[in-house]
Design a protein around this motif. Sequence first.
Motif, short mmCIF file in Angstrom:
data_model
loop_
_atom_site.label_atom_id
_atom_site.label_comp_id
_atom_site.label_asym_id
_atom_site.label_seq_id
_atom_site.Cartn_x
_atom_site.Cartn_y
_atom_site.Cartn_z
N GLN A 459 59.16 44.12 144.16
CA GLN A 459 58.47 44.91 145.17
C GLN A 459 57.39 44.07 145.87
OE1 GLN A 459 56.72 48.46 143.60
NE2 GLN A 459 56.52 49.45 145.62
N GLY A 460 56.62 43.32 145.09
CA GLY A 460 55.61 42.47 145.69
C GLY A 460 56.21 41.38 146.56
N LEU A 461 57.34 40.79 146.10
CA LEU A 461 58.00 39.75 146.88
C LEU A 461 58.54 40.32 148.19
CD1 LEU A 461 59.03 36.87 147.17
CD2 LEU A 461 61.03 37.52 145.80
N SER A 462 59.08 41.54 148.14
CA SER A 462 59.60 42.15 149.37
C SER A 462 58.48 42.45 150.36
CB SER A 462 60.36 43.43 149.02
OG SER A 462 59.49 44.40 148.45
N TRP A 463 57.30 42.84 149.86
CA TRP A 463 56.16 43.06 150.76
C TRP A 463 55.75 41.76 151.45
CZ3 TRP A 463 53.85 47.27 152.63
CH2 TRP A 463 54.03 48.50 151.99
N VAL A 464 55.73 40.65 150.73
CA VAL A 464 55.36 39.37 151.34
C VAL A 464 56.40 38.94 152.36
CG1 VAL A 464 54.93 36.94 150.86
CG2 VAL A 464 54.02 38.68 149.31
N ARG A 465 57.68 39.11 152.06
CA ARG A 465 58.72 38.77 153.02
C ARG A 465 58.60 39.63 154.28
NH1 ARG A 465 63.74 38.87 148.69
NH2 ARG A 465 63.50 36.73 147.86
N ASP A 466 58.32 40.90 154.09
CA ASP A 466 58.14 41.78 155.24
C ASP A 466 56.93 41.37 156.07
OD1 ASP A 466 58.49 43.84 156.99
OD2 ASP A 466 57.70 45.40 155.68
N ALA A 467 55.87 40.89 155.41
CA ALA A 467 54.69 40.44 156.15
C ALA A 467 55.02 39.22 157.01
CB ALA A 467 53.57 40.11 155.16
N VAL A 468 55.78 38.27 156.46
CA VAL A 468 56.17 37.10 157.23
C VAL A 468 57.03 37.50 158.43
CG1 VAL A 468 57.42 34.91 157.16
CG2 VAL A 468 55.96 35.57 155.25
N SER A 469 57.98 38.42 158.21
CA SER A 469 58.83 38.87 159.30
C SER A 469 58.03 39.60 160.38
CB SER A 469 59.93 39.80 158.76
OG SER A 469 60.72 39.14 157.80
N THR A 470 57.03 40.39 159.97
CA THR A 470 56.21 41.11 160.94
C THR A 470 55.38 40.16 161.78
OG1 THR A 470 56.07 42.99 159.42
CG2 THR A 470 54.46 42.90 161.19
N SER A 471 54.78 39.16 161.15
CA SER A 471 53.97 38.20 161.91
C SER A 471 54.83 37.34 162.82
CB SER A 471 53.18 37.31 160.95
OG SER A 471 54.05 36.63 160.05
N LYS A 472 56.05 37.02 162.38
CA LYS A 472 56.96 36.24 163.23
C LYS A 472 57.41 37.06 164.42
CE LYS A 472 59.42 32.50 163.98
NZ LYS A 472 58.79 31.20 164.25
N LEU A 473 57.70 38.33 164.21
CA LEU A 473 58.11 39.20 165.30
C LEU A 473 56.96 39.46 166.27
CD1 LEU A 473 60.25 41.07 166.58
CD2 LEU A 473 59.43 42.88 165.04
N ALA A 474 55.76 39.55 165.75
CA ALA A 474 54.61 39.83 166.62
C ALA A 474 54.36 38.70 167.61
CB ALA A 474 53.37 40.06 165.76
N GLN A 475 54.69 37.47 167.23
CA GLN A 475 54.45 36.34 168.14
C GLN A 475 55.36 36.37 169.36
OE1 GLN A 475 54.38 32.56 166.00
NE2 GLN A 475 53.74 33.63 164.14
N SER A 476 56.42 37.15 169.33
CA SER A 476 57.33 37.25 170.47
C SER A 476 56.96 38.38 171.43
CB SER A 476 58.77 37.44 169.99
OG SER A 476 58.89 38.65 169.25
N LEU A 477 55.98 39.21 171.07
CA LEU A 477 55.56 40.30 171.93
C LEU A 477 54.69 39.77 173.06
CD1 LEU A 477 54.69 42.96 169.19
CD2 LEU A 477 56.82 42.72 170.48
N GLU A 491 49.97 33.20 163.91
CA GLU A 491 50.50 32.00 163.26
C GLU A 491 49.79 31.75 161.92
OE1 GLU A 491 50.10 28.85 166.04
OE2 GLU A 491 51.89 29.39 167.20
N GLN A 492 48.49 31.95 161.89
CA GLN A 492 47.77 31.80 160.63
C GLN A 492 48.21 32.85 159.61
OE1 GLN A 492 43.62 31.99 161.63
NE2 GLN A 492 43.61 30.00 162.69
N CYS A 493 48.46 34.07 160.08
CA CYS A 493 48.95 35.11 159.17
C CYS A 493 50.34 34.74 158.62
CB CYS A 493 49.00 36.44 159.90
SG CYS A 493 49.41 37.84 158.85
N GLU A 494 51.20 34.19 159.49
CA GLU A 494 52.51 33.74 159.02
C GLU A 494 52.37 32.59 158.03
OE1 GLU A 494 56.73 31.97 160.82
OE2 GLU A 494 54.98 32.30 162.14
N GLU A 495 51.43 31.69 158.27
CA GLU A 495 51.21 30.58 157.35
C GLU A 495 50.78 31.08 155.97
OE1 GLU A 495 48.46 26.53 157.00
OE2 GLU A 495 47.97 28.11 158.44
N VAL A 496 49.86 32.05 155.96
CA VAL A 496 49.40 32.61 154.68
C VAL A 496 50.56 33.29 153.96
CG1 VAL A 496 47.88 34.31 153.62
CG2 VAL A 496 47.03 32.84 155.45
N GLY A 497 51.39 34.04 154.71
CA GLY A 497 52.53 34.70 154.08
C GLY A 497 53.55 33.73 153.53
N LEU A 498 53.84 32.66 154.29
CA LEU A 498 54.79 31.66 153.80
C LEU A 498 54.24 30.93 152.58
CD1 LEU A 498 56.09 30.14 157.16
CD2 LEU A 498 57.40 31.51 155.53
#
Length: 580
Positions: A459-477, A491-498
Motif C-alpha cells: 500500500q505504501g509503495l502504491s502511494w509513492v508510485r501514484d505520487a510520481v505519476s501525479t507529479s509527472k502528469l502535472a508537468q504537462s498541464l 520536478e522536485q516533487c517527482e525527484e523526491v518520489g523517485l
Amino acid sequence: MRPPTRQIKLPQGALKSPNTRTPDRPCPRQFSYRHSRQFLAAHQGSPRPQLPFLYPSGQHLSHGQLQRLFSISVNHKKFIKDTAKLSVRYSILIFLLTSCFSIASLGILSEQQERAFPSPHEWSLITRFRFRRGKWWQVPENNEEEGFPNWARVYSELDYTLKRLENPNKDGAGLMEQEEGGILVPGVGKAGFDLSAKSEEWRQGYYEVLIGMASAAERLDGWVTDKWRRYIWSPEFVPSVTNKRPKAVLPGMPEVPDEEHRVPPAEAPETFYLKIITSKGFTTYQRLSAALGYADWLSFRKLPDSAEEMYRWAMDIAIAGLPTPEPSKVIDPETGILSASAPKEAITPNIIYAATNLATFFAEQRRLTSALPIFISVLRARLGADEVHIRTIQTQKDSSLIGTVLSLLKEPDYPPVPPSGDEPLLRKESDRCEEAALKNYIGEILFATAGSSPAQRKQGLSWVRDAVSTSKLAQSLDPIRTNDDIRKKCEQCEEVGLEAWGKIMTYLAAEAREKRDAATNGGLRSLLWKIRGTKGLEEEVESLEGEEEGVTMRLNKLRRKMLKEEYEDLDRKYARTFVF
C-alpha cells in the motif's frame, strides 16, 4: 706674384716672458669685468665682444631684471585669460553632462526596480526607493562581490523603510495604537498597530517589509557588529561558549570587538513575526504565514515545544477565519484532523495550509501516528473540493513605438493584494503538485510503519508510485508548464518520489536476495524451498532488481535535466548586468 717665404724656426723659450709667474688662483678675463651697461657699448680698446653670460655678477639679478623676468606680455595675458575661460566652461559642461548621465542612470535603474518590485504608490519617493533597494539586494546575482544576498544590507534598507512607515510625520500618518493600548509581548515589548485606516496596498507593503526584515534577522542570528555598524562578523569569527576556538579574521578586516562593544546587527526575528500577528488590519493569510514562519524558525532552533505551540497558534488563527459558527465540525483543534463530513464551502485554503504544516512538523518529530491521519484528511479535502479551470491568458504587449513610449512613461500598477484565504477551497490544476507531495508523505509513512506487514508495504509503495505519476502528469498541464516556478516545484516533487521509490525497491530487493540465499544455503528451510521450487524466488529478485534499476535510471535522467536547466538559468542571470 707673391714672393716665396722662408720658414724661420725660433729658439725654444723665445716667446715666454722671463718675469711670468702663475698666480695663486686664475684671474678672469679683463673684458668680463666691465659694467653691465657697457657690455654692448663699442670701445676701441675692446678686441673681443662683450657677452652678458660671461659676466660673474649676472648671478645676482637687479630689481629691474626681476621685473623683466616676471613680466607678462599682452599676448601672453590674453592667452591665459582665454585658456582659463575655456577651462571653466568645459569643466562646467563636463560636470553637467556627468551629473545628467548619473541622474538618468539612477532613474532608469530605479524604474527597472519598480517594475520588478512594485511598491505602493502612496508611499513617498525615498521610502519607495529604499524598499526597492532592500528587495533588489535579496537577489544573489545582484551582489557581485559576495555572490549571495548581503542580508546586513537588506536589513539596513528595510529598517530605514520601516522607520519611515511607522513615523506619523512621514508615511505613517493615520497609524494608531490599538484601543487596548498595544499588546505587550514578553521579551519583545509593545507590538502591533491598528492599520484599519490604511489602504490595502499600504498594509500589503508594510507586511512585505516586516516579512523581509524577519527573513534577514534569521540569517543574521549570531552575527555581531560594532556601534558604528561599518563591519559585521559571522559567528565563526566570534569567540563564545559554543565557539571557543574562533577562526582568524580575513586579511584587511579589523579584529572582532570586545564583548562589551559588540552589538547585534538585527533585532530578534520574533519581533517582526509577532508584530504581524498582533497588528489589527492584516488578513488571515498574512497573520497565518507570519505564525508559521515563526514556528519554522523555532523548529530550526531546536525548540520543539515552543514550535508546536506556535503551530497550534497558527491553527487557531486559521480556525478563527472559518465561515462557520461551529468550527469543530470542520476540524478537530486538538488533533488537526479535518472532518470527513465537513461541507465543502466550510473548508478554506488557510485551514489546509495550517494542517499541512502541523502534520509536517509531527512527521519531522517522528510522531508518525499523529501526522498520518492529518495528511490523509487534507488529501481527502483537496480531492473532494470543486474543480476550477483557470485559463492562462497571456497579455500581449504593444510593441509599437508609441506603445513602448507610453508604457515607459506610465507608472506600473501595484499588483493586486493576495486573497485572505478565508474563501472556500477550490481544486486548481496548479495545485496538483501539492497533492503529489501529500501522496509522497502518506506512502513513506505507511511503508516506514508497516513492519513485517506485506499488505501495508504494498500500500505504501502504491502511494509513492501514484505520487510520481501525479507529479509527472502535472508537468504537462498548461498552468504548470507555462509557469517555470511551479514546473520546477513539480520536478522536485517527482525527484523526491523517485528517490523514495528507489529506496523502497532497494530495501525489497535486498530482502528478496536474503530470502533466496537462505533457501539455497542448505538446512531445513532450504529443503522445504527445494520441494516447493526456488524459481519463484529468482523471478521475484529479478523483478525487484529490474524495477530498482528502472527507477534509478529515471531519477538520474531527471536530475541531469534539472541540473542542465539550473546551469542555463545561471548563465542567463549572470549574463545580465542586473537581475530582477
